[in-house]
Design an enzyme around this catalytic site. Structure first.
Site, PDB file in Angstrom:
ATOM      1  NE  ARG A 176       3.423 -10.287  -8.675  1.00 45.78           N
ATOM      2  CZ  ARG A 176       2.709 -11.327  -9.155  1.00 45.78           C
ATOM      3  NH1 ARG A 176       1.731 -11.871  -8.466  1.00 45.78           N
ATOM      4  NH2 ARG A 176       3.036 -11.854 -10.300  1.00 45.78           N
ATOM      5  CB  SER A 226       9.126  -6.289 -11.349  1.00 47.64           C
ATOM      6  OG  SER A 226       9.594  -7.218 -12.280  1.00 47.64           O
ATOM      7  CD  GLU A 296       5.861  -6.775  -7.599  1.00 48.22           C
ATOM      8  OE1 GLU A 296       5.562  -6.696  -8.796  1.00 48.22           O
ATOM      9  OE2 GLU A 296       6.539  -7.702  -7.123  1.00 48.22           O
TER      10      GLU A 296
HETATM   11  C1  FAD Z   1      15.759 -10.663  -8.334  1.00 50.55           C
HETATM   12  C2  FAD Z   1      14.319 -10.652  -7.854  1.00 50.55           C
HETATM   13  C3  FAD Z   1      13.359 -11.317  -8.590  1.00 50.55           C
HETATM   14  C4  FAD Z   1      12.003 -11.314  -8.150  1.00 50.55           C
HETATM   15  N1  FAD Z   1      11.071 -11.993  -8.887  1.00 50.55           N
HETATM   16  C5  FAD Z   1       9.783 -11.992  -8.475  1.00 50.55           C
HETATM   17  C6  FAD Z   1       8.782 -12.687  -9.226  1.00 50.55           C
HETATM   18  O1  FAD Z   1       9.048 -13.310 -10.233  1.00 50.55           O
HETATM   19  N2  FAD Z   1       7.505 -12.649  -8.763  1.00 50.55           N
HETATM   20  C7  FAD Z   1       7.154 -11.978  -7.621  1.00 50.55           C
HETATM   21  O2  FAD Z   1       5.975 -11.993  -7.254  1.00 50.55           O
HETATM   22  N3  FAD Z   1       8.089 -11.322  -6.902  1.00 50.55           N
HETATM   23  C8  FAD Z   1       9.375 -11.308  -7.303  1.00 50.55           C
HETATM   24  N4  FAD Z   1      10.310 -10.627  -6.568  1.00 50.55           N
HETATM   25  C9  FAD Z   1       9.897  -9.879  -5.362  1.00 50.55           C
HETATM   26  C10 FAD Z   1       9.938 -10.693  -4.060  1.00 50.55           C
HETATM   27  O3  FAD Z   1      10.855 -11.764  -4.126  1.00 50.55           O
HETATM   28  C11 FAD Z   1       8.571 -11.216  -3.671  1.00 50.55           C
HETATM   29  O4  FAD Z   1       7.621 -10.185  -3.533  1.00 50.55           O
HETATM   30  C12 FAD Z   1       8.619 -12.003  -2.346  1.00 50.55           C
HETATM   31  O5  FAD Z   1       7.383 -12.613  -2.163  1.00 50.55           O
HETATM   32  C13 FAD Z   1       8.930 -11.129  -1.131  1.00 50.55           C
HETATM   33  O6  FAD Z   1       9.233 -11.998  -0.041  1.00 50.55           O
HETATM   34  P1  FAD Z   1      10.253 -11.562   1.116  1.00 50.55           P
HETATM   35  O7  FAD Z   1      10.328 -12.687   2.077  1.00 50.55           O
HETATM   36  O8  FAD Z   1      11.534 -11.104   0.541  1.00 50.55           O
HETATM   37  O9  FAD Z   1       9.440 -10.380   1.751  1.00 50.55           O
HETATM   38  P2  FAD Z   1       9.980  -8.957   2.226  1.00 50.55           P
HETATM   39  O10 FAD Z   1      10.464  -8.196   1.042  1.00 50.55           O
HETATM   40  O11 FAD Z   1      10.911  -9.109   3.366  1.00 50.55           O
HETATM   41  O12 FAD Z   1       8.615  -8.331   2.740  1.00 50.55           O
HETATM   42  C14 FAD Z   1       7.549  -8.061   1.840  1.00 50.55           C
HETATM   43  C15 FAD Z   1       6.308  -7.769   2.684  1.00 50.55           C
HETATM   44  O13 FAD Z   1       5.883  -8.983   3.301  1.00 50.55           O
HETATM   45  C16 FAD Z   1       5.729  -8.795   4.712  1.00 50.55           C
HETATM   46  N5  FAD Z   1       6.069 -10.064   5.360  1.00 50.55           N
HETATM   47  C17 FAD Z   1       7.203 -10.781   5.224  1.00 50.55           C
HETATM   48  N6  FAD Z   1       7.137 -11.906   5.969  1.00 50.55           N
HETATM   49  C18 FAD Z   1       5.933 -11.898   6.579  1.00 50.55           C
HETATM   50  C19 FAD Z   1       5.273 -12.779   7.500  1.00 50.55           C
HETATM   51  N7  FAD Z   1       5.844 -13.901   7.952  1.00 50.55           N
HETATM   52  N8  FAD Z   1       4.029 -12.445   7.937  1.00 50.55           N
HETATM   53  C20 FAD Z   1       3.421 -11.295   7.524  1.00 50.55           C
HETATM   54  N9  FAD Z   1       4.009 -10.434   6.662  1.00 50.55           N
HETATM   55  C21 FAD Z   1       5.249 -10.725   6.189  1.00 50.55           C
HETATM   56  C22 FAD Z   1       6.688  -7.679   5.064  1.00 50.55           C
HETATM   57  O14 FAD Z   1       6.275  -6.988   6.215  1.00 50.55           O
HETATM   58  C23 FAD Z   1       6.593  -6.793   3.818  1.00 50.55           C
HETATM   59  O15 FAD Z   1       5.519  -5.905   3.931  1.00 50.55           O
HETATM   60  C24 FAD Z   1      11.659 -10.619  -6.971  1.00 50.55           C
HETATM   61  C25 FAD Z   1      12.648  -9.969  -6.228  1.00 50.55           C
HETATM   62  C26 FAD Z   1      13.962  -9.980  -6.657  1.00 50.55           C
HETATM   63  C27 FAD Z   1      15.027  -9.303  -5.822  1.00 50.55           C
END
Ligand code: FAD
Length: 307
Positions: A176, A226, A296
């Protein structure tokens, strides 16, 4: 920073409808929490991304990347400066046995695209609600798979506004985490190296993972998944459950009764409520089991100013 000046200067480098002022970030986060962004920018071309970065650096305006907001909590006072969303970059294509996905595409859609193309390797991502950029930043993973296993390279913009190709091993992908924040990269596109497979077999894996996810996770309430990383030798959810914290909360936020690793926005919570629950869980687990739970989820922005 004079807001009107910034608006008119941004209008010189971006299409007018790519700039939103005082945008409510609760509309862009999975937890449905958070205050406003001064400038919410959704560029439509790589050149616009480059221009915005160069402008922000030149004018020393802070900027924050936001993907689908599924792994961030935005504080109630919102985010100052520019919030950059690449949601207009959503194309996904096949090149040989590779899937190339733009950073604003949902990783779920990249996984579904691979299924349609009978390519195996992205099944693990079929229920992760983030974008490709957010998934790369977090080295997202589930059920034994992670981005690190299949990423070949990515296209990024650096803090000077220049575009580069970066190999997977250069991102220091680990549980992560990645070095994207430290390097200041903005991910534009990711290329996943997959293998030819069989539609029915790929689909069976994805169906199984979807069933597991839907039966175990409280998907009926806003959350950020999580909240804590898995501490070495333990499971965060089990420690929280054994601390009898499920159902306990602050304001409208509480530890889910369905999955102890989730904190849900059950009833119009504020970000302060949500963060207070995180701290309560950390303190209780530490006192009971001596284990430090590391977040996380990322916390962005600032607290609301008191009147
Ligand atoms: C119901 C639910 C279930 C989930 N299950 C999982 C799972 O099974 N496994 C898991 O790993 N995660 C899980 N997550 C967490 C999440 O979906 C992941 O961490 C996902 O990768 C975050 O992506 P995001 O686009 O929403 O990023 P955001 O939450 O918008 O941002 C996360 C970080 O990434 C950075 N970022 C975003 N886009 C870019 C870009 N283009 N360039 C540089 N930096 C960037 C942001 O600045 C921030 O620091 C879950 C979340 C929820 C709500």
């Amino acid at each position: 920073m004079n807001k009107q000046t910034v608006i008119s200067e941004l209008q010189d480098i971006l299409a007018k409808d790519h700039i939103l002022i005082d945008e409510e970030l609760k509309n862009h986060t999975y937890t449905k929490l958070g205050g406003k962004a001064d400038f919410f920018i959704t560029p439509g071309t790589i050149e616009e991304v480059q221009e915005v970065i160069r402008y922000a650096i030149r004018k020393q305006i802070p900027f924050t990347l936001l993907g689908n907001g599924s792994n961030v909590i935005v504080r109630d006072g919102g985010i100052r400066g520019i919030v950059l969303s690449l949601k207009k970059f959503r194309a996904i294509r096949r090149e040989g046995n590779k899937v190339v996905a733009e950073s604003g595409a949902r990783i779920i859609d990249a996984s579904r695209f691979a299924l349609q193309e009978k390519l195996t390797g992205l099944e693990f991502a079929c229920g992760i609600p983030g974008t490709v950029g957010g998934a790369l930043y977090m080295n997202a993973g589930a059920y034994g798979g992670e981005i690190k296993d299949c990423l070949e390279h990515a296209l990024i913009v650096d803090r000077g506004g220049d575009v580069h190709q970066v190999l997977a091993e250069e991102f220091d992908l680990d549980y992560r985490t990645s070095n994207i924040a430290e390097k200041g990269y903005i991910v534009l596109e990711a290329t996943f190296q997959l293998k030819e497979g069989h539609y029915e077999e790929i689909k069976a894996v994805m169906d199984d993972l979807t069933f597991k996810r839907e039966s175990k996770q409280p998907l009926e309430y806003p959350s950020c998944g999580s909240v804590f990383k898995r501490p070495p030798g333990y499971f965060a959810g089990k420690l929280i459950q054994d601390s009898e914290l499920q159902g306990k909360g602050v304001g409208g936020a509480e530890v889910s009764t369905k999955h102890a690793g989730f904190i849900v926005n059950k009833d119009n919570a504020t970000a302060s409520d949500y963060i207070a629950v995180i701290e309560m869980v950390q303190q209780t687990v530490k006192a009971k089991f001596g284990v430090k739970l590391e977040r996380e989820v990322r916390i962005l922005g600032e607290d609301e100013e008191m009147a």
